[in-house]
Motif scaffolding. Structure first.
Motif, PDB file in Angstrom:
ATOM      1  N   PHE A  63       0.843  -1.190   0.000  1.00 52.25           N
ATOM      2  CA  PHE A  63       0.000   0.000   0.000  1.00 52.25           C
ATOM      3  C   PHE A  63       0.884   1.247   0.000  1.00 52.25           C
ATOM      4  N   MET A  64       0.293   2.378  -0.314  1.00 47.82           N
ATOM      5  CA  MET A  64       1.019   3.637  -0.285  1.00 47.82           C
ATOM      6  C   MET A  64       0.640   4.389   0.986  1.00 47.82           C
ATOM      7  N   ASN A  65       1.654   4.782   1.779  1.00 48.05           N
ATOM      8  CA  ASN A  65       1.340   5.497   3.015  1.00 48.05           C
ATOM      9  C   ASN A  65       1.102   6.979   2.735  1.00 48.05           C
ATOM     10  N   LYS A  66       0.820   7.733   3.773  1.00 49.99           N
ATOM     11  CA  LYS A  66       0.459   9.143   3.597  1.00 49.99           C
ATOM     12  C   LYS A  66       1.614   9.980   3.052  1.00 49.99           C
ATOM     13  N   ASP A  67       2.850   9.488   3.179  1.00 49.87           N
ATOM     14  CA  ASP A  67       4.017  10.205   2.647  1.00 49.87           C
ATOM     15  C   ASP A  67       4.424   9.720   1.264  1.00 49.87           C
ATOM     16  N   LYS A  68       3.525   8.960   0.627  1.00 53.03           N
ATOM     17  CA  LYS A  68       3.729   8.471  -0.740  1.00 53.03           C
ATOM     18  C   LYS A  68       4.824   7.420  -0.860  1.00 53.03           C
ATOM     19  N   HIS A  69       5.116   6.718   0.234  1.00 49.00           N
ATOM     20  CA  HIS A  69       6.050   5.597   0.176  1.00 49.00           C
ATOM     21  C   HIS A  69       5.255   4.308  -0.009  1.00 49.00           C
ATOM     22  N   ILE A  70       5.688   3.473  -0.940  1.00 44.81           N
ATOM     23  CA  ILE A  70       5.025   2.178  -1.134  1.00 44.81           C
ATOM     24  C   ILE A  70       5.535   1.228  -0.059  1.00 44.81           C
ATOM     25  N   ALA A 131      -2.216  -5.315  11.560  1.00 39.89           N
ATOM     26  CA  ALA A 131      -2.873  -6.623  11.618  1.00 39.89           C
ATOM     27  C   ALA A 131      -1.865  -7.763  11.741  1.00 39.89           C
ATOM     28  N   GLY A 132      -0.845  -7.542  12.578  1.00 40.22           N
ATOM     29  CA  GLY A 132       0.138  -8.586  12.841  1.00 40.22           C
ATOM     30  C   GLY A 132       1.230  -8.728  11.807  1.00 40.22           C
ATOM     31  N   LYS A 133       1.231  -7.881  10.781  1.00 36.24           N
ATOM     32  CA  LYS A 133       2.255  -7.955   9.735  1.00 36.24           C
ATOM     33  C   LYS A 133       3.120  -6.697   9.759  1.00 36.24           C
ATOM     34  N   LEU A 134       4.407  -6.873   9.522  1.00 36.15           N
ATOM     35  CA  LEU A 134       5.323  -5.743   9.478  1.00 36.15           C
ATOM     36  C   LEU A 134       5.566  -5.349   8.025  1.00 36.15           C
ATOM     37  N   TYR A 135       5.316  -4.079   7.730  1.00 38.76           N
ATOM     38  CA  TYR A 135       5.516  -3.546   6.389  1.00 38.76           C
ATOM     39  C   TYR A 135       6.718  -2.616   6.385  1.00 38.76           C
ATOM     40  N   VAL A 136       7.493  -2.677   5.315  1.00 39.80           N
ATOM     41  CA  VAL A 136       8.651  -1.801   5.138  1.00 39.80           C
ATOM     42  C   VAL A 136       8.528  -1.101   3.783  1.00 39.80           C
ATOM     43  N   PRO A 137       9.219   0.027   3.608  1.00 38.15           N
ATOM     44  CA  PRO A 137       9.182   0.656   2.285  1.00 38.15           C
ATOM     45  C   PRO A 137       9.807  -0.265   1.236  1.00 38.15           C
ATOM     46  N   ASN A 154       0.334  -0.412 -10.518  1.00 40.41           N
ATOM     47  CA  ASN A 154       0.030  -0.896  -9.166  1.00 40.41           C
ATOM     48  C   ASN A 154       0.667  -2.248  -8.890  1.00 40.41           C
ATOM     49  N   GLN A 155       1.844  -2.491  -9.476  1.00 36.44           N
ATOM     50  CA  GLN A 155       2.541  -3.755  -9.254  1.00 36.44           C
ATOM     51  C   GLN A 155       3.995  -3.491  -8.885  1.00 36.44           C
ATOM     52  N   VAL A 156       4.452  -4.186  -7.858  1.00 31.68           N
ATOM     53  CA  VAL A 156       5.837  -4.082  -7.402  1.00 31.68           C
ATOM     54  C   VAL A 156       6.522  -5.423  -7.630  1.00 31.68           C
ATOM     55  N   ASN A 157       7.617  -5.413  -8.377  1.00 36.74           N
ATOM     56  CA  ASN A 157       8.393  -6.628  -8.634  1.00 36.74           C
ATOM     57  C   ASN A 157       9.724  -6.535  -7.886  1.00 36.74           C
ATOM     58  N   VAL A 158       9.992  -7.532  -7.068  1.00 40.58           N
ATOM     59  CA  VAL A 158      11.241  -7.585  -6.312  1.00 40.58           C
ATOM     60  C   VAL A 158      11.986  -8.858  -6.701  1.00 40.58           C
ATOM     61  N   SER A 159      13.261  -8.730  -6.991  1.00 37.87           N
ATOM     62  CA  SER A 159      14.041  -9.916  -7.372  1.00 37.87           C
ATOM     63  C   SER A 159      15.412  -9.865  -6.714  1.00 37.87           C
ATOM     64  N   PHE A 160      15.950 -11.050  -6.449  1.00 36.90           N
ATOM     65  CA  PHE A 160      17.269 -11.157  -5.820  1.00 36.90           C
ATOM     66  C   PHE A 160      17.969 -12.401  -6.321  1.00 36.90           C
ATOM     67  N   GLN A 161      19.233 -12.226  -6.727  1.00 35.13           N
ATOM     68  CA  GLN A 161      20.067 -13.342  -7.126  1.00 35.13           C
ATOM     69  C   GLN A 161      21.141 -13.542  -6.068  1.00 35.13           C
ATOM     70  N   ASN A 162      21.215 -14.725  -5.508  1.00 37.65           N
ATOM     71  CA  ASN A 162      22.174 -14.999  -4.441  1.00 37.65           C
ATOM     72  C   ASN A 162      23.583 -15.143  -5.019  1.00 37.65           C
ATOM     73  N   GLU A 163      24.286 -14.042  -5.022  1.00 36.69           N
ATOM     74  CA  GLU A 163      25.662 -14.025  -5.510  1.00 36.69           C
ATOM     75  C   GLU A 163      26.586 -13.661  -4.355  1.00 36.69           C
ATOM     76  N   ASP A 164      27.842 -14.044  -4.456  1.00 37.18           N
ATOM     77  CA  ASP A 164      28.806 -13.676  -3.431  1.00 37.18           C
ATOM     78  C   ASP A 164      28.924 -12.154  -3.367  1.00 37.18           C
TER      79      ASP A 164
END
Length: 347
Positions: A63-70, A131-137, A154-164
């Protein structure tokens, strides 16, 4: 305030049910509660974000908070990316880490402070528990967890590759030593907003010239070092990064060495050919003067930041230098002393 949070929580839960088929999970992830709610407000619909992590659909909407952070759910995204999440109830904090990796952070509810690379970073948005969940920007995953975050509509894509984690090796001369009880660091190759700050903890390996491991207390002003540090660096001035290994290349003549970082104001040469320079800038310690006259002789080491010996002819008016001297100085203004080492930074 409570009414506003309750309204926001209802909107988030409703959005989560639409995107996940009606299942809402508690922070612990132990049980699923299925509801039959089918209506969501227009406001919640417009400000809800579908979240995808490593091509997995995340059940809980952002969600977007009042300061426009997703804001996005911490645990579900982190675990989808392969991170481990440990909740500390007493501190209302979540510890996020990656096995066999230095990637680690601590996130505390309602505190805009995120541990990154052994430093504390602010992202402009506090972690929020709803509601019991922790949200971060969403920027938490790009700025702290070294992941890629792309927002489209309205879609956020997050990806991570486990590299050294990549490290780089650099040379430098110590210009500041911070031996705080909780926070230790040194600065190299500059003072103020110049140079680099190296953050140090109990896991940092420090070796002397013989290759023997030594304590942080062995580091002092004027030392030439070789450091292996993280490729990741803050955008602040000066940049900050974490030091994995430090090797002392050349020790200072005196542990109480003084230093001034600045520019050469004047170059003097007497009838006998004795050379001296006037350096003005910033003292490297509380007792180091901002302006000092330094005698240069055959015992003075003159090098660049990589330790290459250069000729005294490079010491011209307006040249930027790191000057190390003392600790004995005259009581004149400006004080006069003998230069132990001059590090030439350029004109």
């Amino acid at each position: 305030m409570k009414q506003q949070l309750k309204k926001q929580a209802v909107s988030i839960i409703a959005a989560s049910m639409i995107l996940s088929g009606g299942a809402v999970y508690a922070e612990s992830g132990t049980q699923a509660v299925v509801t039959s709610a089918q209506v969501i407000s227009t406001e919640a619909s417009e400000h809800s974000f579908r979240v995808i992590a490593n091509d997995q659909n995340i059940a809980t909407a952002g969600f977007m908070n009042k300061d426009k952070h997703i804001m996005v759910p911490l645990r579900e995204i982190s675990e989808a990316l392969g991170f481990n999440v440990t909740w500390h109830q007493d501190k209302q904090s979540a510890e996020v880490s990656l096995a066999n990796s230095p990637i680690w952070t601590m996130v505390t509810t309602d505190v805009d402070q995120y541990a990154y690379n052994k430093m504390n970073v602010q992202l402009g948005a506090k972690p929020t528990k709803i509601a019991g969940k922790l949200y971060v920007p969403a920027t938490f995953f790009s700025e702290i967890m070294r992941s890629q975050v792309v927002t489209e509509g309205n879609q956020v894509n997050v990806s991570f590759q486990n590299e050294d984690v990549k490290m780089v090796t650099a040379q430098g001369v110590i210009t500041s030593v911070n031996d705080d009880e909780k926070y230790k660091s040194i600065q190299i190759n500059g003072t103020g907003v110049e140079g680099t700050i190296l953050n140090i903890d109990e896991e940092t390996i420090i070796r002397n010239r013989a290759g023997e491991q030594v304590d942080f207390s062995a580091l002092s002003l004027g030392m030439s070092i070789e450091v292996k540090h993280s490729l990741a660096m803050t955008m602040s001035l000066p940049g900050q990064t974490y030091a994995y290994e430090i090797t002392i290349v050349e020790a200072a003549d005196d542990a109480n060495m003084l230093g001034t970082s600045g520019a050469i104001e004047e170059v003097r040469q007497d009838d006998e050919g004795n050379l001296s320079i006037v350096v003005k800038g910033m003292g490297m310690s509380d007792v180091s003067p901002e302006q000092v006259v330094l005698r240069i002789d055959s015992e003075t080491t003159i090098v660049d930041v990589e330790g290459n010996v250069i000729d005294s002819d490079q010491l011209t008016k307006d040249a930027k230098v790191l000057a190390y001297y003392g600790p004995m100085l005259t009581k004149s203004l400006p004080p006069i002393g003998h230069a132990w080492k001059i590090v030439y930074l350029g004109s």
